[in-house]
Design an enzyme around this catalytic site. Structure first.
Site, PDB file in Angstrom:
ATOM      1  N   PHE A  13     -55.898  -2.966 -51.709  1.00  0.00           N
ATOM      2  CA  PHE A  13     -56.544  -2.466 -52.440  1.00  0.00           C
ATOM      3  C   PHE A  13     -58.232  -2.059 -52.056  1.00  0.00           C
ATOM      4  CE2 PHE A  13     -52.319  -1.867 -53.654  1.00  0.00           C
ATOM      5  CZ  PHE A  13     -51.847  -0.592 -54.345  1.00  0.00           C
ATOM      6  N   LEU A  14     -58.425  -2.245 -51.112  1.00  0.00           N
ATOM      7  CA  LEU A  14     -60.593  -2.392 -50.907  1.00  0.00           C
ATOM      8  C   LEU A  14     -60.837  -1.478 -50.530  1.00  0.00           C
ATOM      9  CD1 LEU A  14     -59.579  -5.993 -48.618  1.00  0.00           C
ATOM     10  CD2 LEU A  14     -59.563  -6.044 -50.501  1.00  0.00           C
ATOM     11  N   ASN A  17     -53.981   6.614 -54.159  1.00  0.00           N
ATOM     12  CA  ASN A  17     -55.488   6.665 -53.425  1.00  0.00           C
ATOM     13  C   ASN A  17     -55.305   8.374 -54.187  1.00  0.00           C
ATOM     14  OD1 ASN A  17     -56.499   5.123 -52.599  1.00  0.00           O
ATOM     15  ND2 ASN A  17     -55.766   5.077 -50.455  1.00  0.00           N
ATOM     16  N   CYS A  73     -59.350   6.342 -45.448  1.00  0.00           N
ATOM     17  CA  CYS A  73     -58.344   6.141 -46.515  1.00  0.00           C
ATOM     18  C   CYS A  73     -57.845   7.717 -47.390  1.00  0.00           C
ATOM     19  CB  CYS A  73     -58.599   5.795 -47.741  1.00  0.00           C
ATOM     20  SG  CYS A  73     -58.165   3.760 -47.068  1.00  0.00           S
ATOM     21  N   LYS A  80     -56.994  10.835 -45.047  1.00  0.00           N
ATOM     22  CA  LYS A  80     -55.846  10.574 -44.853  1.00  0.00           C
ATOM     23  C   LYS A  80     -54.120  10.650 -45.361  1.00  0.00           C
ATOM     24  CE  LYS A  80     -55.742   6.523 -42.857  1.00  0.00           C
ATOM     25  NZ  LYS A  80     -54.530   6.500 -44.146  1.00  0.00           N
ATOM     26  N   LYS A  91     -70.479   7.014 -47.769  1.00  0.00           N
ATOM     27  CA  LYS A  91     -70.291   6.930 -49.450  1.00  0.00           C
ATOM     28  C   LYS A  91     -71.434   6.235 -48.625  1.00  0.00           C
ATOM     29  CE  LYS A  91     -67.750   3.261 -50.457  1.00  0.00           C
ATOM     30  NZ  LYS A  91     -66.259   2.309 -51.054  1.00  0.00           N
TER      31      LYS A  91
END
Length: 334
Positions: free
Chosen positions: A50-51, A106, A158, A161, A219
């Site tokens: 969870f990075l 996610n 992430c 997808k 981002k």
């Protein structure tokens, strides 16, 4: 998995850190079992990461939780010991549930983004300010303030997808993932909103106009342009005949490969010079501290579309900008 089966010579715990379709751990176990030259004990453990890009080290050292999935609890507990120094809660479950936790996490975060973006569209029509709406919502402990910043939608490697993959898994098993489909549809529409605002503020068309874009990465604090909303906007403008100038602190090399038609600039001020409109699409910290008087003076027309609600609308309008944010609908000006 087949290579592991052929090469292993002793008992192994095989750990999968990647985000993979639910069931991959079971498939891995079946492949290894069927391809071993001779039977050797092994276990498969799912340990999804969870990075976040831009803060991966901090996320690794201070995780909210560690998720471990396996049909062999002893193997999961052995892996859990590796994470003892980070002192975070450990969730031990089965393989498929661990894989699903990553997708569900996610997808939920993406849903929050699309939710506040849909609220921003409504705010624009009702003359409400989505930044204050989100602030008021965030004080509610049941909701919290995170992932409630309206903007131009999510991107990267992430969220797009994973939401798409989870929806596909649902459809493959005969379900209709209405919410997940809506999340993707809102995300796509939010990017189109920026182009529509540019067209509206430029008299109905961008053909032949020069538009400057600040921010090309999906981002801040990364050079990743995969699924970048900024590039979607830039591509749409180019397809409509606009001249697109752009600047990003670190992502221009990647962006140039993805979209070679842009004119890349060495500074925000170079990008803004002579532009008919300025679109701020990635919330880099340096964009918060620009000399906006200098920007205003250098532009052909002082139109600013704030895709991340980084600026104070009243202050920019006082400087002479025609300003549009996202969901900041007072006076009918979003």
């Amino acid at each position: 998995a087949q290579t592991i089966a052929e090469k292993m010579t002793q008992t192994l715990i095989i750990i999968n850190k990647s985000t993979v379709p639910v069931g991959t751990g079971d498939w891995t176990r079946e492949i290894i079992s069927s391809k071993q030259p001779q039977p050797i004990d092994f276990s498969v453990v799912s340990c999804p990461e969870f990075l976040r890009e831009g803060s991966a080290i901090a996320d690794f050292l201070q995780p909210d939780r560690t998720v471990l999935g396996s049909i062999d609890r002893a193997a999961a507990e052995a892996v859990a010991e590796l994470y003892t120094p980070v002192n975070a809660p450990v969730v031990i479950t089965d393989l498929r549930t661990a894989e699903m936790i990553k997708y569900a996490s996610n997808a939920f975060l993406a849903t929050r983004i699309s939710f506040i973006n849909e609220i921003s569209i409504i705010c624009e029509r009702l003359d409400a300010d989505v930044t204050e709406v989100a602030r008021g919502m965030g004080f509610d402990k049941r909701i919290g303030p995170h992932f409630l910043e309206a903007g131009i939608g999510f991107g990267g490697s992430c969220f797009p997808k994973d939401v798409k993959a989870l929806a596909n898994m649902a459809q493959t098993h005969g379900m209709h993932p209405q919410l997940l489909n809506a999340v993707m549809e809102i995300n796509a529409f939010q990017r189109r909103q920026i182009t529509l605002k540019a067209r509206e503020m430029l008299g109905g068309a961008v053909n032949g106009r020069t538009l400057a874009i600040l921010g090309l990465a999906f981002k801040q604090n990364t050079d990743d342009t995969r699924e970048s909303p900024s590039l979607t906007v830039a591509r749409s403008l180019l397809n409509q005949g606009a001249v697109v100038k752009a600047y990003d602190p670190v992502a221009m090399e990647n962006a140039s490969r993805d979209l070679p038609g842009m004119q890349l600039c060495q500074s925000p001020y170079e990008a803004a010079e002579g532009a008919d409109a300025l679109l701020v699409l990635t919330p880099w910290n340096e964009f918060k501290h620009l000399d906006m008087r200098r920007i205003h003076t250098s532009m052909a027309r002082a139109i600013l579309i704030d895709g991340r609600n980084m600026y104070n609308p009243a202050e920019l309008r006082k400087l002479g900008f025609a300003y549009r944010g996202v969901g900041r609908g007072y006076n009918g000006e979003g």
